[in-house]
Design a protein around this motif. Structure first.
Motif, PDB file in Angstrom:
ATOM      1  N   UNK A  64       1.026  -0.966  -0.158  1.00 37.20           N
ATOM      2  CA  UNK A  64      -0.043  -0.086   0.091  1.00 37.20           C
ATOM      3  C   UNK A  64       0.985   1.203   0.006  1.00 37.20           C
ATOM      4  N   UNK A  65       2.309   1.222   0.275  1.00 36.22           N
ATOM      5  CA  UNK A  65       3.031   2.222   0.228  1.00 36.22           C
ATOM      6  C   UNK A  65       3.774   2.727  -1.045  1.00 36.22           C
ATOM      7  N   UNK A  66       2.900   3.170  -1.906  1.00 33.74           N
ATOM      8  CA  UNK A  66       3.252   3.493  -3.294  1.00 33.74           C
ATOM      9  C   UNK A  66       4.622   4.353  -3.127  1.00 33.74           C
ATOM     10  N   UNK A  67       4.463   5.550  -2.465  1.00 35.61           N
ATOM     11  CA  UNK A  67       5.200   6.509  -2.271  1.00 35.61           C
ATOM     12  C   UNK A  67       6.705   5.999  -1.901  1.00 35.61           C
ATOM     13  N   UNK A  68       6.989   4.914  -0.958  1.00 36.46           N
ATOM     14  CA  UNK A  68       8.029   4.411  -0.640  1.00 36.46           C
ATOM     15  C   UNK A  68       8.514   3.626  -1.874  1.00 36.46           C
ATOM     16  N   UNK A  69       7.888   2.954  -2.561  1.00 31.66           N
ATOM     17  CA  UNK A  69       8.462   2.160  -3.749  1.00 31.66           C
ATOM     18  C   UNK A  69       8.983   2.871  -4.900  1.00 31.66           C
ATOM     19  N   UNK A  70       7.914   4.109  -4.937  1.00 32.82           N
ATOM     20  CA  UNK A  70       8.685   5.238  -5.970  1.00 32.82           C
ATOM     21  C   UNK A  70       9.969   5.518  -5.451  1.00 32.82           C
ATOM     22  N   UNK A  71       9.983   5.979  -4.291  1.00 33.63           N
ATOM     23  CA  UNK A  71      11.374   6.722  -3.991  1.00 33.63           C
ATOM     24  C   UNK A  71      12.458   5.540  -4.066  1.00 33.63           C
ATOM     25  N   UNK A  72      12.191   4.210  -3.855  1.00 35.28           N
ATOM     26  CA  UNK A  72      13.112   3.107  -4.088  1.00 35.28           C
ATOM     27  C   UNK A  72      13.491   3.090  -5.546  1.00 35.28           C
ATOM     28  N   UNK A  73      12.621   3.276  -6.292  1.00 36.74           N
ATOM     29  CA  UNK A  73      13.002   3.170  -7.887  1.00 36.74           C
ATOM     30  C   UNK A  73      13.814   4.479  -8.309  1.00 36.74           C
ATOM     31  N   UNK A  74      13.493   5.487  -7.590  1.00 37.64           N
ATOM     32  CA  UNK A  74      14.093   7.026  -8.088  1.00 37.64           C
ATOM     33  C   UNK A  74      15.720   6.628  -7.711  1.00 37.64           C
ATOM     34  N   UNK A  75      15.689   6.235  -6.485  1.00 38.76           N
ATOM     35  CA  UNK A  75      17.056   6.238  -5.763  1.00 38.76           C
ATOM     36  C   UNK A  75      18.034   5.046  -6.935  1.00 38.76           C
TER      37      UNK A  75
END
Ligand SMILES: *Cc1c(COP(=O)(O)O)cnc(C)c1O
Length: 368
Positions: free
Chosen positions: A272-283
């Motif tokens: 449910x934590x899309x924001x965290x996943x996106x941050x991981x992908x950006x990093x």
């Protein structure tokens, strides 16, 4: 010991899986402080896990005396909603490694064969060999899967084809069109296990809508994991999506409580934590650029990767690796894959990548 001679010869012939070296082990061996060690060896998430996943684990901490839900109802419900499948199409695993082995146990036996590619994930030959089936390794093309060669390798006794997309340790990717064309040509009596452990890292225009294929290809099994982009490797949780009848067979060879309660709770929250996943992908994207720019600067060839790691050609990889270890940097030698001149490095945080590149430059100088 005589007893051991009674273990089937195909079991005795297994070469054990070589995991990345744990930080604590290197600290002991090289007399280094653990906090000075950078581990970029197992494609783990350098950001860790979502805080929401950690909080969810705290909530179930007091319930660990109870067995987990053996059917994983809440997690399967969340997965079914996210991926648009039915509950009876989902099989949970103790890591996706577990579901890969279930596929082998459910469809392979002595007298059958499985096909996988040169340089493909090491678990495929292991899972095949452990059940006494014959492994057929097809030659790679540009370090990736040669689907034509894989089709041509299919025999009367072939029951399973394993494909990693993206592949580990090479990071190579097959396009949706070629994969779909491949699936159209594979006999319906052969199971295709499509291992998508790194799929979350792919940009939309590069990823396959593989789940939609399940409707068209009842012989397709898709495997996914919470170990990589979701940062839950230590909890061991993966899953397979398949036709209900295939899922039913996999569940029959599954241990009753293979997905533990902490993992189930954490996974529901992590999803449910899309924001965290996106941050991981950006990093990861930024880190991939940093690391490959570093390789270019050092004049090193690397295999362009679509995942969270990259294989780089360093010449005498054993010597370079030894020097990196002395400097407190753990990466993964891939000589066991027949790639004795490459090292596989996971993408870390900016400072970790910097430390790795600095250590690599020193290591290259020493190994000349
Ligand atoms: C890491 C990896 C997996 C999954 O590992 P689990 O932790 O068991 O889920 C599966 N396939 C490939 C290609 C991988 O690299």
């Amino acid at each position: 010991m005589d007893l051991c001679n009674f273990s089937p010869s195909y079991v005795r012939a297994i070469a054990p899986y070589q995991p990345g070296k744990p930080i604590a082990e290197l600290a002991r061996e090289m007399d280094l402080a653990e906090e000075d060690i950078v581990k970029l060896a197992s494609n783990e998430n350098p950001l860790g896990a979502s805080p929401r996943a950690l909080a969810a684990m705290e909530n179930v901490l007091m319930e660990v005396a109870r067995y987990p839900d053996g059917n994983g109802f809440l997690l399967k419900t969340a997965l079914a909603e996210k991926y648009g499948v039915e509950l009876n199409q989902i099989v949970l695993g103790n890591g996706s490694n577990d579901v890969l082995e279930m596929a082998a146990r459910a469809f392979l036996a002595p007298g059958t064969s499985a096909i996988y590619s040169q340089y493909a994930f090491a678990v495929y030959p292991l899972a095949t060999q452990a059940v006494g089936a014959r492994g057929i390794e097809t030659p790679a093309r540009d370090y990736g899967h040669d689907l034509t060669a894989m089709l041509e390798a299919i025999n009367d006794d072939t029951r399973v084809i394993f494909i990693a997309n993206p592949n580990n340790p090479t990071g190579t990717l097959l396009g949706a069109k070629e994969l779909e064309h491949f699936l159209e040509q594979v006999p319906h009596t052969v199971l295709v296990v499509l291992d998508e452990a790194y799929t979350e890292y792919l940009p939309k225009d590069q990823s396959s809508d593989s789940i939609a294929w399940l409707k068209k290809f009842p012989n397709l099994v898709i495997t996914r994991t919470f170990s990589k982009a979701y940062g839950l490797a230590g909890l061991r949780l993966g899953f397979a999506l398949a036709h209900p009848q295939v899922a039913d067979l996999l569940n029959r060879v599954r241990q009753p409580f293979n997905a533990n309660s902490m993992a189930q709770a954490a996974a529901v929250a992590a999803m449910l934590d899309d924001a965290f996943l996106e941050e991981c992908i950006d990093i990861n994207d930024a880190g991939m650029k940093q690391v490959t720019d570093g390789f270019k600067r050092l004049g090193l060839e690397y295999i362009p990767s679509c995942a969270n790691f990259v294989a780089v050609k360093v010449g005498n990889a054993a010597a370079v690796n030894h020097s990196l270890l002395k400097q407190g940097v753990i990466v993964r030698p891939v000589a066991n894959y027949g790639m004795s001149e490459h090292l596989r490095v996971s993408i870390g945080l900016k400072a970790e990548n910097t430390k790795f590149l600095q250590a690599l430059e020193i290591a290259l100088g020493e190994s000349k």
